[in-house]
Scaffold this active site. Sequence first.
Site, mmCIF file in Angstrom:
data_model
loop_
_atom_site.group_PDB
_atom_site.id
_atom_site.type_symbol
_atom_site.label_atom_id
_atom_site.label_comp_id
_atom_site.label_asym_id
_atom_site.label_seq_id
_atom_site.Cartn_x
_atom_site.Cartn_y
_atom_site.Cartn_z
ATOM 1 N NE ARG A 1 41.745 37.071 35.456
ATOM 2 C CZ ARG A 1 40.711 36.940 36.285
ATOM 3 N NH1 ARG A 1 40.329 35.738 36.644
ATOM 4 N NH2 ARG A 1 40.071 37.984 36.747
ATOM 5 N NE ARG B 1 35.582 40.752 22.475
ATOM 6 C CZ ARG B 1 35.596 41.527 23.527
ATOM 7 N NH1 ARG B 1 35.990 42.782 23.424
ATOM 8 N NH2 ARG B 1 35.196 41.067 24.673
ATOM 9 N NE ARG C 1 52.477 40.078 43.693
ATOM 10 C CZ ARG C 1 53.583 40.738 44.005
ATOM 11 N NH1 ARG C 1 54.487 40.199 44.832
ATOM 12 N NH2 ARG C 1 53.809 41.941 43.507
ATOM 13 N NE ARG D 1 43.271 46.563 38.665
ATOM 14 C CZ ARG D 1 42.809 45.306 38.608
ATOM 15 N NH1 ARG D 1 42.291 44.843 37.489
ATOM 16 N NH2 ARG D 1 42.844 44.528 39.665
ATOM 17 C CD GLU E 1 44.005 47.263 42.075
ATOM 18 O OE1 GLU E 1 42.919 47.829 41.860
ATOM 19 O OE2 GLU E 1 44.306 46.157 41.581
ATOM 20 C CE1 TYR F 1 42.593 36.690 39.410
ATOM 21 C CE2 TYR F 1 44.259 35.741 37.978
ATOM 22 C CZ TYR F 1 43.560 36.830 38.439
ATOM 23 O OH TYR F 1 43.841 38.078 37.926
ATOM 24 C CG ASP G 1 36.618 36.676 37.716
ATOM 25 O OD1 ASP G 1 37.386 37.444 38.313
ATOM 26 O OD2 ASP G 1 36.764 36.350 36.524
HETATM 27 P P1 FAD Z 1 36.518 37.241 50.445
HETATM 28 O O1 FAD Z 1 35.750 38.335 49.801
HETATM 29 O O2 FAD Z 1 37.990 37.341 50.526
HETATM 30 O O3 FAD Z 1 35.891 36.967 51.882
HETATM 31 C C1 FAD Z 1 36.541 36.221 52.865
HETATM 32 C C2 FAD Z 1 36.332 36.922 54.196
HETATM 33 O O4 FAD Z 1 36.839 36.113 55.236
HETATM 34 C C3 FAD Z 1 37.049 38.261 54.272
HETATM 35 O O5 FAD Z 1 36.128 39.280 54.603
HETATM 36 C C4 FAD Z 1 38.079 38.036 55.390
HETATM 37 O O6 FAD Z 1 38.301 39.195 56.175
HETATM 38 C C5 FAD Z 1 37.422 36.945 56.199
HETATM 39 N N1 FAD Z 1 38.355 36.140 56.970
HETATM 40 C C6 FAD Z 1 39.469 35.492 56.534
HETATM 41 N N2 FAD Z 1 40.079 34.852 57.548
HETATM 42 C C7 FAD Z 1 39.335 35.089 58.653
HETATM 43 C C8 FAD Z 1 39.459 34.698 60.010
HETATM 44 N N3 FAD Z 1 40.478 33.957 60.444
HETATM 45 N N4 FAD Z 1 38.520 35.131 60.879
HETATM 46 C C9 FAD Z 1 37.487 35.896 60.481
HETATM 47 N N5 FAD Z 1 37.324 36.289 59.208
HETATM 48 C C10 FAD Z 1 38.231 35.893 58.298
HETATM 49 N N6 FAD Z 1 35.745 39.382 40.718
HETATM 50 C C11 FAD Z 1 34.905 39.677 39.697
HETATM 51 O O7 FAD Z 1 34.017 38.881 39.369
HETATM 52 N N7 FAD Z 1 35.015 40.870 39.008
HETATM 53 C C12 FAD Z 1 35.954 41.788 39.316
HETATM 54 O O8 FAD Z 1 36.017 42.856 38.674
HETATM 55 C C13 FAD Z 1 36.862 41.493 40.394
HETATM 56 N N8 FAD Z 1 37.826 42.372 40.720
HETATM 57 C C14 FAD Z 1 38.671 42.075 41.753
HETATM 58 C C15 FAD Z 1 39.655 43.009 42.076
HETATM 59 C C16 FAD Z 1 40.528 42.751 43.116
HETATM 60 C C17 FAD Z 1 41.603 43.763 43.460
HETATM 61 C C18 FAD Z 1 40.428 41.519 43.846
HETATM 62 C C19 FAD Z 1 41.372 41.215 44.972
HETATM 63 C C20 FAD Z 1 39.450 40.596 43.524
HETATM 64 C C21 FAD Z 1 38.563 40.852 42.472
HETATM 65 N N9 FAD Z 1 37.556 39.962 42.135
HETATM 66 C C22 FAD Z 1 36.706 40.257 41.084
HETATM 67 C C23 FAD Z 1 37.379 38.681 42.865
HETATM 68 C C24 FAD Z 1 36.354 38.805 44.001
HETATM 69 O O9 FAD Z 1 36.794 39.752 44.955
HETATM 70 C C25 FAD Z 1 36.206 37.439 44.675
HETATM 71 O O10 FAD Z 1 35.864 36.448 43.740
HETATM 72 C C26 FAD Z 1 35.168 37.386 45.803
HETATM 73 O O11 FAD Z 1 34.963 38.604 46.451
HETATM 74 C C27 FAD Z 1 35.624 36.338 46.796
HETATM 75 O O12 FAD Z 1 34.643 36.099 47.788
HETATM 76 P P2 FAD Z 1 35.018 35.139 48.998
HETATM 77 O O13 FAD Z 1 33.843 35.097 49.896
HETATM 78 O O14 FAD Z 1 35.558 33.857 48.488
HETATM 79 O O15 FAD Z 1 36.270 35.828 49.704
HETATM 80 N N1 UDP Z 2 47.168 42.110 32.179
HETATM 81 C C1 UDP Z 2 48.134 42.789 31.458
HETATM 82 N N2 UDP Z 2 47.902 44.077 31.096
HETATM 83 C C2 UDP Z 2 46.756 44.729 31.413
HETATM 84 C C3 UDP Z 2 45.777 44.034 32.137
HETATM 85 C C4 UDP Z 2 46.012 42.729 32.516
HETATM 86 O O1 UDP Z 2 49.183 42.240 31.171
HETATM 87 O O2 UDP Z 2 46.618 45.913 31.040
HETATM 88 C C5 UDP Z 2 47.450 40.718 32.570
HETATM 89 C C6 UDP Z 2 48.093 40.637 33.956
HETATM 90 O O3 UDP Z 2 48.982 39.541 33.956
HETATM 91 C C7 UDP Z 2 46.909 40.347 34.854
HETATM 92 C C8 UDP Z 2 46.101 39.412 33.957
HETATM 93 O O4 UDP Z 2 46.264 39.968 32.634
HETATM 94 O O5 UDP Z 2 47.294 39.741 36.058
HETATM 95 C C9 UDP Z 2 44.631 39.308 34.292
HETATM 96 O O6 UDP Z 2 44.064 40.597 34.241
HETATM 97 P P1 UDP Z 2 42.695 40.919 34.965
HETATM 98 O O7 UDP Z 2 42.272 42.290 34.549
HETATM 99 O O8 UDP Z 2 41.746 39.805 34.734
HETATM 100 O O9 UDP Z 2 43.174 40.940 36.492
HETATM 101 P P2 UDP Z 2 42.398 41.134 37.876
HETATM 102 O O10 UDP Z 2 41.225 42.036 37.598
HETATM 103 O O11 UDP Z 2 42.006 39.772 38.355
HETATM 104 O O12 UDP Z 2 43.423 41.782 38.740
#
Ligand code: FAD
Ligand code: UDP
Length: 369
Positions: free
Chosen positions: A169, A173, A246, A277, A301, A349, A351
């Site tokens: 991911r 560079r 996780r 983070r 986090e 996984y 985005d």
């Molecule tokens: P979710 O946002 O998980 O929505 C599912 C919803 O269903 C939730 O609100 C949940 O409460 C609800 N639900 C589940 N079960 C039930 C039930 N039984 N009854 C009622 N409601 C229920 N993506 C990026 O592109 N850029 C980023 O920088 C990025 N950073 C991230 C950082 C973190 C820490 C995490 C965890 C994810 C990140 N993502 C990022 C990914 C991004 O959050 C997801 O791709 C996106 O929000 C997923 O949307 P979704 O609708 O599939 O799921």
């Molecule tokens: N990672 C790492 N060091 C960093 C940042 C990321 O080793 O400083 C690795 C780690 O395994 C992580 C993966 O790269 O799970 C993907 O990172 P990303 O920032 O895409 O994670 P996310 O935003 O989805 O948590």
Amino acid sequence: MYDYVIVGGGLFGGVMAFHAVKRGKSCLVVERRAHLGGNIYCEDVEGIPVHRYGAHIFHTSDREVWQFVNGLVEFNRYTNCPVANYRGEMYNMPFNMNTFSKLWGVTTPEEARAKIEAQKSGICGTPANLEEQAISLVGTDIYEKLIKGYTEKQWGRECRELPSFIIKRLPVRYTYDNNYFNDLYQGIPIGGYNGLVEKLFAGCDVRLETDYLKEKRELDVLGRRVIYTGALDAYFGYCFGKLEYRSLRFEDELYDTDNYQGVAVVNHTDREVPYTRTIEHKHFDCTRDCGEIPKTVVTKEYPVAWEEGMEPYYPVNDGKNQELYRKYEELAKRERNVIFGGRLAEYRYYDMDKVVRSGLEAAKREFGA
Ligand code: FAD
Ligand code: UDP
């Protein structure tokens, strides 16, 4: 009777809701949490949009997806340039000439390549796991300082037990470019994500703090079809066993300073610091001077093992879990009246842009182009 009961108020549910309403369909959204938005939800603290479930930066090379979200809200020009803190030494991310220069004192791409070539010489053939993949991309020094500790904290297992795609991911560079993503488009909605969420769910009825699986029978009779975005194993009562996820714990601090860490995202890459983070949310609003608000919110986090009852943030896509997921997927195919989609139901996984793409494709199948 609604046309659709949408389970989950996240992005996938939102894209489906938007297209359903556009075609005159009625929708009831059922969400377990106290708000819509899923993991992109933002909470206002002292005028700062706090990314409640971790840093969310929208980045994509998919023009249709970018146009879709930009048609709903305006995005800023935020470019993610996180910094890694390894025992007090600060390194630019992703791995680029700034990182190599700080680490080894090299000044040219040729010198950096030579360093990495020498360090990866132990790895031959296709990398079998994350450790081998990482060393073959950036060598042992970067693996030890910037990858191993972070990854083992994040995933709760050894790098040798993790699939190699996770580390791919991150860009590597040989230029002085700290942009974390290679995508064509990148930004954050001005004012945070809630405006986007409101637009996606406009025209829907909403029931918050309602767990669909606990009231399935009563809710199913309210709609002709169900769009389910929760976890797939939970939908089927974990009948084949539990998929692994996780989870995370977020800890906020409000500081009396206008600028705490000078950047939105710091990755803490050594094993000893228990969090991965620290996020300083005001820096996501990159066109606003941080002095305008005298305080700042910083979120730590902490990765934690998922157990039933916790939020499942990351699927663990190793061989064992993928095999189990396939079994649930077979059951899902037999549910005639239910559309499954999103990061949890697809156990991917994803985005945000991939979730929007998946939602747009599902909407095309369901409602036509
Ligand atoms: P979710 O946002 O998980 O929505 C599912 C919803 O269903 C939730 O609100 C949940 O409460 C609800 N639900 C589940 N079960 C039930 C039930 N039984 N009854 C009622 N409601 C229920 N993506 C990026 O592109 N850029 C980023 O920088 C990025 N950073 C991230 C950082 C973190 C820490 C995490 C965890 C994810 C990140 N993502 C990022 C990914 C991004 O959050 C997801 O791709 C996106 O929000 C997923 O949307 P979704 O609708 O599939 O799921
Ligand atoms: N990672 C790492 N060091 C960093 C940042 C990321 O080793 O400083 C690795 C780690 O395994 C992580 C993966 O790269 O799970 C993907 O990172 P990303 O920032 O895409 O994670 P996310 O935003 O989805 O948590």
